[in-house]
Design a protein around this motif. Sequence first.
Motif, PDB file in Angstrom:
ATOM      1  N   UNK A 231       0.835  -1.213   0.000  1.00 11.67           N
ATOM      2  CA  UNK A 231       0.000   0.000   0.000  1.00 11.67           C
ATOM      3  C   UNK A 231       0.867   1.259   0.000  1.00 11.67           C
ATOM      4  N   UNK A 232       1.959   1.236   0.770  1.00 10.87           N
ATOM      5  CA  UNK A 232       2.870   2.394   0.821  1.00 10.87           C
ATOM      6  C   UNK A 232       3.504   2.619  -0.554  1.00 10.87           C
ATOM      7  N   UNK A 233       3.729   1.521  -1.292  1.00 12.78           N
ATOM      8  CA  UNK A 233       4.313   1.632  -2.634  1.00 12.78           C
ATOM      9  C   UNK A 233       5.814   1.762  -2.633  1.00 12.78           C
ATOM     10  N   UNK A 234       6.457   1.376  -1.510  1.00  8.69           N
ATOM     11  CA  UNK A 234       7.921   1.470  -1.424  1.00  8.69           C
ATOM     12  C   UNK A 234       8.564   0.265  -2.101  1.00  8.69           C
ATOM     13  N   UNK A 235       9.889   0.281  -2.187  1.00 12.00           N
ATOM     14  CA  UNK A 235      10.635  -0.902  -2.624  1.00 12.00           C
ATOM     15  C   UNK A 235      10.984  -1.675  -1.360  1.00 12.00           C
ATOM     16  N   UNK A 236      10.751  -2.978  -1.352  1.00  7.63           N
ATOM     17  CA  UNK A 236      10.978  -3.744  -0.122  1.00  7.63           C
ATOM     18  C   UNK A 236      11.574  -5.112  -0.433  1.00  7.63           C
ATOM     19  N   UNK A 237      12.508  -5.533   0.421  1.00  9.27           N
ATOM     20  CA  UNK A 237      13.032  -6.901   0.370  1.00  9.27           C
ATOM     21  C   UNK A 237      12.852  -7.486   1.757  1.00  9.27           C
ATOM     22  N   UNK A 238      12.211  -8.662   1.835  1.00 11.52           N
ATOM     23  CA  UNK A 238      12.031  -9.325   3.134  1.00 11.52           C
ATOM     24  C   UNK A 238      12.553 -10.748   3.025  1.00 11.52           C
ATOM     25  N   UNK A 239      13.044 -11.277   4.150  1.00 16.74           N
ATOM     26  CA  UNK A 239      13.437 -12.682   4.192  1.00 16.74           C
ATOM     27  C   UNK A 239      12.516 -13.384   5.186  1.00 16.74           C
ATOM     28  N   UNK A 240      12.248 -14.661   4.946  1.00 15.84           N
ATOM     29  CA  UNK A 240      11.359 -15.404   5.845  1.00 15.84           C
ATOM     30  C   UNK A 240      11.617 -16.899   5.723  1.00 15.84           C
ATOM     31  N   UNK A 241      11.228 -17.626   6.779  1.00 12.67           N
ATOM     32  CA  UNK A 241      11.222 -19.087   6.733  1.00 12.67           C
ATOM     33  C   UNK A 241       9.794 -19.624   6.740  1.00 12.67           C
ATOM     34  N   UNK A 242       8.813 -18.717   6.800  1.00 11.08           N
ATOM     35  CA  UNK A 242       7.419 -19.159   6.914  1.00 11.08           C
ATOM     36  C   UNK A 242       6.867 -19.563   5.555  1.00 11.08           C
ATOM     37  N   UNK A 243       6.468 -20.832   5.448  1.00 11.02           N
ATOM     38  CA  UNK A 243       5.975 -21.368   4.169  1.00 11.02           C
ATOM     39  C   UNK A 243       4.799 -20.587   3.628  1.00 11.02           C
ATOM     40  N   UNK A 244       3.926 -20.086   4.517  1.00  6.66           N
ATOM     41  CA  UNK A 244       2.727 -19.392   4.059  1.00  6.66           C
ATOM     42  C   UNK A 244       3.063 -18.105   3.316  1.00  6.66           C
ATOM     43  N   UNK A 245       4.175 -17.461   3.689  1.00  4.23           N
ATOM     44  CA  UNK A 245       4.549 -16.208   3.026  1.00  4.23           C
ATOM     45  C   UNK A 245       5.173 -16.454   1.649  1.00  4.23           C
ATOM     46  N   UNK A 246       5.602 -17.718   1.404  1.00  5.01           N
ATOM     47  CA  UNK A 246       6.186 -18.034   0.095  1.00  5.01           C
ATOM     48  C   UNK A 246       5.130 -17.973  -1.008  1.00  5.01           C
ATOM     49  N   UNK A 247       3.852 -18.144  -0.617  1.00  2.44           N
ATOM     50  CA  UNK A 247       2.778 -18.116  -1.624  1.00  2.44           C
ATOM     51  C   UNK A 247       2.215 -16.712  -1.836  1.00  2.44           C
ATOM     52  N   UNK A 248       2.667 -15.746  -1.025  1.00  4.70           N
ATOM     53  CA  UNK A 248       2.120 -14.382  -1.107  1.00  4.70           C
ATOM     54  C   UNK A 248       2.292 -13.799  -2.507  1.00  4.70           C
ATOM     55  N   UNK A 249       3.476 -14.008  -3.082  1.00  2.00           N
ATOM     56  CA  UNK A 249       3.792 -13.401  -4.387  1.00  2.00           C
ATOM     57  C   UNK A 249       2.913 -13.954  -5.512  1.00  2.00           C
ATOM     58  N   UNK A 250       2.352 -15.173  -5.317  1.00  2.00           N
ATOM     59  CA  UNK A 250       1.493 -15.750  -6.371  1.00  2.00           C
ATOM     60  C   UNK A 250       0.235 -14.918  -6.569  1.00  2.00           C
ATOM     61  N   UNK A 251      -0.239 -14.293  -5.488  1.00  2.00           N
ATOM     62  CA  UNK A 251      -1.507 -13.550  -5.558  1.00  2.00           C
ATOM     63  C   UNK A 251      -1.309 -12.039  -5.648  1.00  2.00           C
ATOM     64  N   UNK A 252      -0.054 -11.602  -5.752  1.00  2.00           N
ATOM     65  CA  UNK A 252       0.205 -10.163  -5.831  1.00  2.00           C
ATOM     66  C   UNK A 252       1.214  -9.899  -6.952  1.00  2.00           C
ATOM     67  N   UNK A 253       0.759  -9.206  -7.983  1.00  2.00           N
ATOM     68  CA  UNK A 253       1.612  -8.940  -9.159  1.00  2.00           C
ATOM     69  C   UNK A 253       2.802  -8.044  -8.821  1.00  2.00           C
ATOM     70  N   UNK A 254       2.695  -7.288  -7.728  1.00  2.00           N
ATOM     71  CA  UNK A 254       3.775  -6.361  -7.377  1.00  2.00           C
ATOM     72  C   UNK A 254       4.814  -7.007  -6.458  1.00  2.00           C
ATOM     73  N   UNK A 255       4.638  -8.314  -6.205  1.00  2.00           N
ATOM     74  CA  UNK A 255       5.588  -9.043  -5.357  1.00  2.00           C
ATOM     75  C   UNK A 255       6.183 -10.211  -6.134  1.00  2.00           C
ATOM     76  N   UNK A 256       7.397 -10.598  -5.768  1.00  2.00           N
ATOM     77  CA  UNK A 256       8.080 -11.710  -6.445  1.00  2.00           C
ATOM     78  C   UNK A 256       8.863 -12.517  -5.412  1.00  2.00           C
ATOM     79  N   UNK A 257       8.978 -13.805  -5.660  1.00  2.00           N
ATOM     80  CA  UNK A 257       9.785 -14.662  -4.786  1.00  2.00           C
ATOM     81  C   UNK A 257      11.245 -14.656  -5.226  1.00  2.00           C
TER      82      UNK A 257
END
Length: 284
Positions: A231-257
């Motif tokens: 929503x903020x529209x910034x550039x962001x890089x995050x790291x995670x071990x949570x499997x559920x967050x690995x699927x986030x990018x599938x449903x958001x065109x502005x995110x990538x794995x």
Amino acid sequence: SGFEKAEEDREVKRVLRRLSGEVGRVAKPLCYSLDVIAKLDLITAKARYSRDFNMYPPDVNTEGRLWLRNAKHPILEALFRSEPAKTEAEPPPESSPLTTHNSPQPRTVVPIDLRLGIGFNMLIITGPNTGGKTVTLKTTGLLCLMAQCGMHLPAGEGSLVPVFKHILADIGDEQSLEQSLSTFSSHISRIASIFETATSDSLVLLDELGAGTDPTEGAALGRAILDQLDQVGCRAIVTTHLGDLKTYAFNNDRAENGAVEFDVETMRPTYRLHIGQFGMSNAL
């Protein structure tokens, strides 16, 4: 002898007063010259550093496009240069992106290719422990700061770096006894302060998103944080071990794995970064 000492002290003070007076008369041009010398010294230091580490000037843009080609962390590069060459292959120490050699050669930093703001604004990096995720965050943040300090980058020719108003990071475990903050609470308080500052011209770096609490709740919170970054529209890089967050990018065109690579043959991380993939944690 006491009298002679007093006379000597008086003479020293008289000479110093006279010299101070002479310096005081040219104080303005002298201070100006000192400033100029300091600036020239800084420029020379940047140039020598650039030449010594084979750095290149980045292409700076105002469109938020970040593309680091063959980027290396300069501190790692300096560390590996100064250490004695190893004569046999040894397992690498934790969290160091490096390669080992059988011949007596110094270790070398594995370069990363990273892009952001070109097709997607958020990168979610997964992969093994000690695989180089945190080093990727630190390399990105540091190289963006170097570019904005007018320095060349330890990255390939033609690297793109945007002009960021803020570079905001939550990296590392900063559990605070003084403030009675747990690992999780300290993460949350830092992320809250990041959101108070972040704009569309910011780079946000978050390490171990959603960690330190129940995995289901952590994943839900992680998704909410990713939604807010979006929503903020910034550039962001995050790291995670949570499997559920690995699927986030599938449903958001502005995110990538992205994934740091793990070699299942040698059971060791290779420290390479692959954008468009997600990786297993390989905890043990």
